[in-house]
Write an enzyme that holds these catalytic residues in place. Structure first.
Site, PDB file in Angstrom:
ATOM      1  N   LYS A  68      47.643  30.709  36.509  1.00 27.09           N
ATOM      2  CA  LYS A  68      47.639  31.652  35.394  1.00 27.09           C
ATOM      3  C   LYS A  68      48.295  31.096  34.124  1.00 27.09           C
ATOM      4  CE  LYS A  68      47.424  35.918  38.094  1.00 27.09           C
ATOM      5  NZ  LYS A  68      48.035  37.234  38.344  1.00 27.09           N
ATOM      6  N   ASN A  89      44.563  35.680  33.272  1.00 23.98           N
ATOM      7  CA  ASN A  89      43.901  35.864  34.565  1.00 23.98           C
ATOM      8  C   ASN A  89      42.406  36.143  34.436  1.00 23.98           C
ATOM      9  OD1 ASN A  89      44.409  38.633  33.662  1.00 23.98           O
ATOM     10  ND2 ASN A  89      43.804  39.252  35.730  1.00 23.98           N
ATOM     11  N   GLY A 127      61.211  42.119  40.595  1.00 21.71           N
ATOM     12  CA  GLY A 127      60.697  40.772  40.431  1.00 21.71           C
ATOM     13  C   GLY A 127      60.721  40.346  38.979  1.00 21.71           C
ATOM     14  N   ALA A 128      60.614  39.030  38.762  1.00 20.87           N
ATOM     15  CA  ALA A 128      60.640  38.502  37.396  1.00 20.87           C
ATOM     16  C   ALA A 128      59.659  37.345  37.235  1.00 20.87           C
ATOM     17  CB  ALA A 128      62.064  38.051  37.035  1.00 20.87           C
ATOM     18  N   GLY A 129      58.635  37.319  38.085  1.00 21.68           N
ATOM     19  CA  GLY A 129      57.620  36.283  37.984  1.00 21.68           C
ATOM     20  C   GLY A 129      56.511  36.681  37.027  1.00 21.68           C
ATOM     21  N   GLY A 130      55.372  35.974  37.125  1.00 21.85           N
ATOM     22  CA  GLY A 130      54.267  36.211  36.209  1.00 21.85           C
ATOM     23  C   GLY A 130      53.707  37.611  36.298  1.00 21.85           C
ATOM     24  N   ALA A 131      53.560  38.136  37.518  1.00 22.35           N
ATOM     25  CA  ALA A 131      53.028  39.490  37.667  1.00 22.35           C
ATOM     26  C   ALA A 131      53.999  40.513  37.092  1.00 22.35           C
ATOM     27  CB  ALA A 131      52.757  39.792  39.135  1.00 22.35           C
ATOM     28  N   ILE A 212      52.080  45.719  44.445  1.00 15.43           N
ATOM     29  CA  ILE A 212      50.928  44.909  44.048  1.00 15.43           C
ATOM     30  C   ILE A 212      50.323  44.170  45.238  1.00 15.43           C
ATOM     31  CG2 ILE A 212      51.875  44.645  41.726  1.00 15.43           C
ATOM     32  CD1 ILE A 212      52.403  41.676  42.426  1.00 15.43           C
ATOM     33  N   GLY A 235      48.113  47.980  46.222  1.00 19.97           N
ATOM     34  CA  GLY A 235      47.675  46.900  45.353  1.00 19.97           C
ATOM     35  C   GLY A 235      46.180  46.871  45.117  1.00 19.97           C
TER      36      GLY A 235
END
Length: 271
Positions: A68, A89, A127-131, A212, A235
């Protein structure tokens, strides 16, 4: 039937052989009677894959883990929202020009908005990722009061500062945050992972909980939230709604969302 005129669309990710994305899109194409077909690929190099999209005149492609961010340098144009999020995406081939979009935030936000207005709602994003970044960005645009909870305080603080939202602390701290909505954007719950990233107390005041994770459809996280009385969103709904955005970009037609939803649910159902 595939013909010499069939427009090809691709799903690019690694791993990708179990994705329900082609089933979802092909069901939509069949419902509308359009000459498109969707295939899953596991490219070893995303730049070469984008060259193939351009040179073979794919209608477009969806991009997932781990591409991504790395896909961006190979595109001709990035939508401002995707640029702000820092991830793409959806890639639309517009007469040889590859334009990148981000529809993850659309899928998540619309899925939650189906159960109530987000304006001024207290929303905890795990969370703190891309999603998580994409989802939190969309929540902010929708007027929600967002707090990020993450295992790594450095990563969580950085994302919070970048988006101008609150860093609520560790995942465990979500248990005392009294959120109206909680969205799990961590990797917990995938496959056979039975771990639930927050204590049961996190759901005591929560009206809507979303995960998700696509497999299992009702993750351990959602099962615990349901037992606490929260409305749960799996999700699959996010997958279908963000997929509808891509479908409409590629075909120029309104997506048959119900058909696509039913196809994914059937594909993920135990035999």
């Amino acid at each position: 039937m595939i013909t010499a005129s069939t427009r090809i669309c691709g799903s690019f990710a690694t791993p990708n052989r179990s994705t329900p994305v082609p089933v979802m899109h092909n069901a939509g194409f069949n419902a509308l009677g359009v000459d498109f077909r969707y295939f899953a690929f596991e490219p070893s190099e995303i730049g070469a894959a984008m060259n193939a999209v351009r040179s073979l005149d794919f209608a477009g492609a969806t991009v997932s883990t781990p591409y991504k961010q790395t896909v961006i340098p190979y595109l001709d144009e990035i939508d401002p929202v995707a640029a702000a999020i820092g991830a793409v995406n959806v890639v639309h081939n517009q007469d040889g020009r590859l334009v990148g979009y981000n529809s993850d935030w659309i899928g998540a936000v619309v899925a939650v908005q189906e159960h109530g207005d987000l304006r001024d709602a207290r929303v905890g994003v795990l969370g703190a990722g891309g999603a998580a970044r994409a989802i939190a960005y969309g929540l902010v645009k929708s007027g929600a009061n967002v707090a990020i909870f993450n295992r790594s305080s450095a990563t969580g603080t950085a994302l919070s500062a970048d988006l101008g939202v609150t860093y609520g602390g560790s995942l465990e701290d979500a248990g005392t945050a009294a959120c109206d909505v909680i969205i799990n954007a961590t990797s917990f719950g995938h496959g056979n992972d039975d771990d639930v990233p927050v204590p049961a107390a996190a759901f005591s005041a929560t009206r809507v909980v979303m995960d998700i994770v696509v497999r299992p459809t009702v993750s351990p996280f959602l099962a615990r939230a349901s037992r606490s009385g929260a409305t749960i969103i799996d999700g699959v709904r996010m997958l279908v709604l963000q997929g509808a955005f891509a479908f409409e970009k590629f075909t120029g037609l309104p997506a048959p969302v119900d058909v696509m939803q039913n196809a994914v649910v059937e594909a993920l159902s135990p035999n």
